[in-house]
Design a protein around this motif. Structure first.
Motif, PDB file in Angstrom:
ATOM      1  N   SER A   1     -10.333   8.804   3.050  1.00 15.34           N
ATOM      2  CA  SER A   1      -9.213   7.968   3.270  1.00 15.34           C
ATOM      3  C   SER A   1      -9.160   6.386   3.014  1.00 15.34           C
ATOM      4  O   SER A   1      -8.317   5.697   3.656  1.00 15.34           O
ATOM      5  CB  SER A   1      -8.373   8.473   4.233  1.00 15.34           C
ATOM      6  N   ARG A   2     -10.105   5.955   2.613  1.00 21.16           N
ATOM      7  CA  ARG A   2     -10.488   4.554   2.538  1.00 21.16           C
ATOM      8  C   ARG A   2      -9.333   3.843   1.666  1.00 21.16           C
ATOM      9  O   ARG A   2      -8.883   4.207   0.620  1.00 21.16           O
ATOM     10  CB  ARG A   2     -11.742   4.236   1.934  1.00 21.16           C
ATOM     11  N   VAL A   3      -9.143   2.730   2.230  1.00 21.53           N
ATOM     12  CA  VAL A   3      -7.990   2.052   1.613  1.00 21.53           C
ATOM     13  C   VAL A   3      -8.154   0.369   2.098  1.00 21.53           C
ATOM     14  O   VAL A   3      -8.998   0.161   2.955  1.00 21.53           O
ATOM     15  CB  VAL A   3      -6.484   2.195   2.302  1.00 21.53           C
TER      16      VAL A   3
ATOM     17  N   ILE B   1       0.742  -1.177   0.185  1.00 14.66           N
ATOM     18  CA  ILE B   1       0.036   0.147  -0.166  1.00 14.66           C
ATOM     19  C   ILE B   1       0.771   1.175  -0.008  1.00 14.66           C
ATOM     20  O   ILE B   1       0.470   2.074  -0.732  1.00 14.66           O
ATOM     21  CB  ILE B   1      -1.124   0.040   1.231  1.00 14.66           C
TER      22      ILE B   1
ATOM     23  N   ARG C   1       0.924   3.968  -2.740  1.00 19.67           N
ATOM     24  CA  ARG C   1       0.314   5.239  -2.574  1.00 19.67           C
ATOM     25  C   ARG C   1       1.437   6.557  -2.476  1.00 19.67           C
ATOM     26  O   ARG C   1       0.946   7.563  -2.809  1.00 19.67           O
ATOM     27  CB  ARG C   1      -0.337   5.292  -1.271  1.00 19.67           C
TER      28      ARG C   1
END
Length: 270
Positions: free
Chosen positions: A233-235, A47, A51
């Motif tokens: 800020s969804r991941v 991630i 990102r």
């Protein structure tokens, strides 16, 4: 008595090269990604690597680093001065800043706290609403570091303050500044999101955010106020609480509606 006040915040990269390691620290926290350590490490690496390029562009627009440390230190200095001015009994206060995902970390700051030799420690998260992923994670790390250093001092904790009148009034004042000159606007309260399963397990964060927003709206006392609470800020693959801030912004921009965006889940830069 000497009292140490520990101010907890998230932290942010101090230069562009540190964006990816900062993101790794964020996602490698078991309170954020509740997975076995091996899988969490691998996923955090993945991630943060994916990102980092987008995040670097954002931090570049901010001047190449996050302003969160300087702003938190400013808050710390003002709070320390006020505590020592307003004291009723003969206490002395000193404030220390601890960041969760970047420097200064708890393991660094505890050395300075020990040198100060306080009689009491007050833990003060700079997150108005409690979540295991924010306040809980920071407090746990501090207690773990104290245990590791055999540092056992009388400690009290300020858990949260979602409806504190000063917090509500501060938001109300800033919102009024923005909306008094515009019409037909959308007021969007934005909080950092969490996976739905965290809430179902009993995390009070979403409920406390809703309490903050409801109190502010009530305090504004604005006729026919068009407002919404959203989450950012969804991941990852899990379902997160919503609606999404991104979606709300896009929807209202297509309507040509002025947007007033209110960060609601932190007391400094987020």
């Amino acid at each position: 008595m000497k009292k140490a006040v520990i101010l907890f915040n998230l932290g942010g990269p101090d230069k562009l090269e540190n964006v990816e390691p900062f993101l790794f620290n964020l996602f490698n926290d078991p309170a954020i990604l509740n997975l076995p350590s091996f899988f969490r490490y691998f996923l955090a690496k993945l991630i943060s690597n994916r990102r980092a390029p987008v995040a670097k562009k954002i931090y570049k627009e901010l001047g190449g680093s996050s302003p969160i440390l300087k702003l938190t230190e400013d808050q710390s200095n003002i709070l320390e001065k006020k505590l020592n001015q307003d004291q009723v009994v003969n206490d002395e206060y000193k404030c220390f800043v601890v960041m969760r995902c970047w420097h200064p970390r708890a393991e660094e700051v505890i050395k300075n706290v020990k040198s100060y030799a306080p009689n009491e420690i007050i833990l003060m998260p700079l997150y108005p609403q409690y979540s295991a992923a924010t306040s809980g994670s920071s407090i746990k790390e501090w207690k773990d570091v104290c245990k590791k250093n055999n540092y056992n001092i009388k400690t009290s904790t300020i858990c949260c303050y979602p409806t504190d009148i000063n917090f509500i009034n501060a938001h109300t004042k800033e919102i009024i500044k923005k909306i008094k000159e515009i019409k037909n606007f959308k007021l969007i309260f934005s909080a950092h999101g969490l996976p739905e399963r965290n809430i179902k397990k009993g995390d009070p964060y979403q409920w406390q955010v809703e309490q903050s927003v409801n109190k502010i709206v009530e305090n504004l006392n604005y006729e026919n106020l068009d407002w919404v609470l959203s989450y950012q800020s969804r991941v990852g693959p899990l379902k997160w609480i919503g609606p999404s801030t991104d979606d709300i912004i896009v929807k209202n921009s297509k309507l040509g509606k002025p947007i007033v965006l209110v960060p609601i889940a932190f007391v400094s830069e987020h």
